[in-house]
Design an enzyme around this catalytic site. Structure first.
Site, mmCIF file in Angstrom:
data_model
loop_
_atom_site.group_PDB
_atom_site.id
_atom_site.type_symbol
_atom_site.label_atom_id
_atom_site.label_comp_id
_atom_site.label_asym_id
_atom_site.label_seq_id
_atom_site.Cartn_x
_atom_site.Cartn_y
_atom_site.Cartn_z
ATOM 1 N N GLU A 11 -27.919 14.157 49.211
ATOM 2 C CA GLU A 11 -27.659 15.553 49.564
ATOM 3 C C GLU A 11 -28.943 16.376 49.516
ATOM 4 O O GLU A 11 -29.167 17.253 50.358
ATOM 5 C CB GLU A 11 -26.610 16.142 48.625
ATOM 6 C CG GLU A 11 -25.208 15.605 48.863
ATOM 7 C CD GLU A 11 -24.150 16.348 48.073
ATOM 8 O OE1 GLU A 11 -23.469 17.212 48.652
ATOM 9 O OE2 GLU A 11 -24.027 16.071 46.859
ATOM 10 N N GLU B 94 -19.568 9.153 46.449
ATOM 11 C CA GLU B 94 -18.751 9.877 45.467
ATOM 12 C C GLU B 94 -17.267 9.527 45.525
ATOM 13 O O GLU B 94 -16.596 9.473 44.488
ATOM 14 C CB GLU B 94 -18.919 11.394 45.678
ATOM 15 C CG GLU B 94 -20.248 11.952 45.235
ATOM 16 C CD GLU B 94 -21.309 11.922 46.322
ATOM 17 O OE1 GLU B 94 -22.321 12.619 46.195
ATOM 18 O OE2 GLU B 94 -21.123 11.176 47.324
#
Length: 287
Positions: free
Chosen positions: A106, A126
């Protein structure tokens, strides 16, 4: 040492993460990275910032050793770092070797350009741990690679190699040998050409608007068939769909809301909850 800054070429600064074993984003790492960017911003002779993991992987994501400790919520937090990189007035180049996972990817997505070694691994895993990306990953990835591939990457948590990432558009160049040397060459070309920062948030979403509803319907059907009780994957599709209907900032809010809702459902079900957001759960509008 957790981070160092070198000025190796005219116009180029190199920030090297040094937080063994995986260059996780500890509170100290986050603070030093933010401070380094602030110092470099004041130098008019620096035009490009290269960020690398040095001899370690680029970044393995959040620092799990700080879970349930005050350090986990010390400023700057992860979303702060992402916004700092996104808005930075000098070009930031992520030089990815080893792997960029979760929050590490990210962070790289918020940088303006990315180069990688052929065998580097990039992933947002995730969902396999019962969580969602919460630093803009769901909103930035579909602006760099085709929506279906972006969605399936996030729904499976599967990694792509540096070569695959280049083919998809996730990285701008694959370099052989030392990734920092490659990043320096890449940066010098940018300086010569006067290339400005390219903010991922400003790129159009890569989706076929004619068949977009069929795409999302198919993804939801796949998830229902394979993971019939998995709210997280359905929430992930909500986030992807938001990129096609909302502004970037509105999409970020959807990502955060879905993340918090997922944490609430996990807490109600007696499952582990990311301690980073426990204090946020009370703010949810439960209708």
């Amino acid at each position: 040492m957790v981070l160092k800054v070198d000025y190796v070429d005219a116009g180029v600064a190199v920030i090297t993460f040094d937080n063994p074993p995986v260059n996780s984003l500890s509170s100290k790492q986050r603070a030093l990275f933010s401070e380094a960017l602030q110092r470099i911003a004041e130098r008019h002779d620096i035009k490009v910032v290269v960020v690398t993991g040095g001899a370690l992987p680029f970044c393995g994501g959040a620092e799990i050793r700080e879970c349930n400790t005050p350090a986990q919520i010390q400023a700057p937090m992860m979303h702060d770092l992402v916004e700092i990189c996104d808005a930075y007035e000098k070009c930031i180049v992520a030089a990815i070797d080893g792997y960029a996972l979760g929050a590490g990817l990210e962070l790289a997505l918020a940088m303006h350009y990315r180069i990688a070694t052929p065998d580097a691994r990039l992933a947002l895993p995730e969902v396999n741990f019962g969580f969602l990306p919460r630093a803009g990953g769901t909103q930035r990835l579909p602006r760099l690679i085709a929506m279906e591939k972006a969605a399936r990457m996030m729904l499976t948590g599967a990694a792509v190699t540096g070569h695959e990432a280049e083919e998809l558009g996730l990285v701008d160049e694959v370099v052989q040998g030392d990734v920092v040397d490659g990043a320096r060459r890449f940066s010098r070309r940018f300086i010569e050409l006067g290339v400005p920062p390219r903010r991922t948030r400003d790129l159009p979403v890569k989706v076929d608007s004619v068949h977009v509803q069929e795409l999302f319907a198919g993804l939801r059907a796949d998830v229902l068939r394979t993971f019939p009780e998995d709210n997280g994957r359905q929430f992930m599709i909500d986030c992807c769909e938001a990129t096609t209907k909302l502004t970037f900032e509105e999409g970020l809010r959807v990502e955060r809301e879905r993340y918090l809702n997922l944490m609430l459902l996990r807490r109600i079900g007696g499952m582990a909850v990311d301690p980073f957001v426990v204090s946020d759960l009370s703010s949810l509008d439960l209708g």
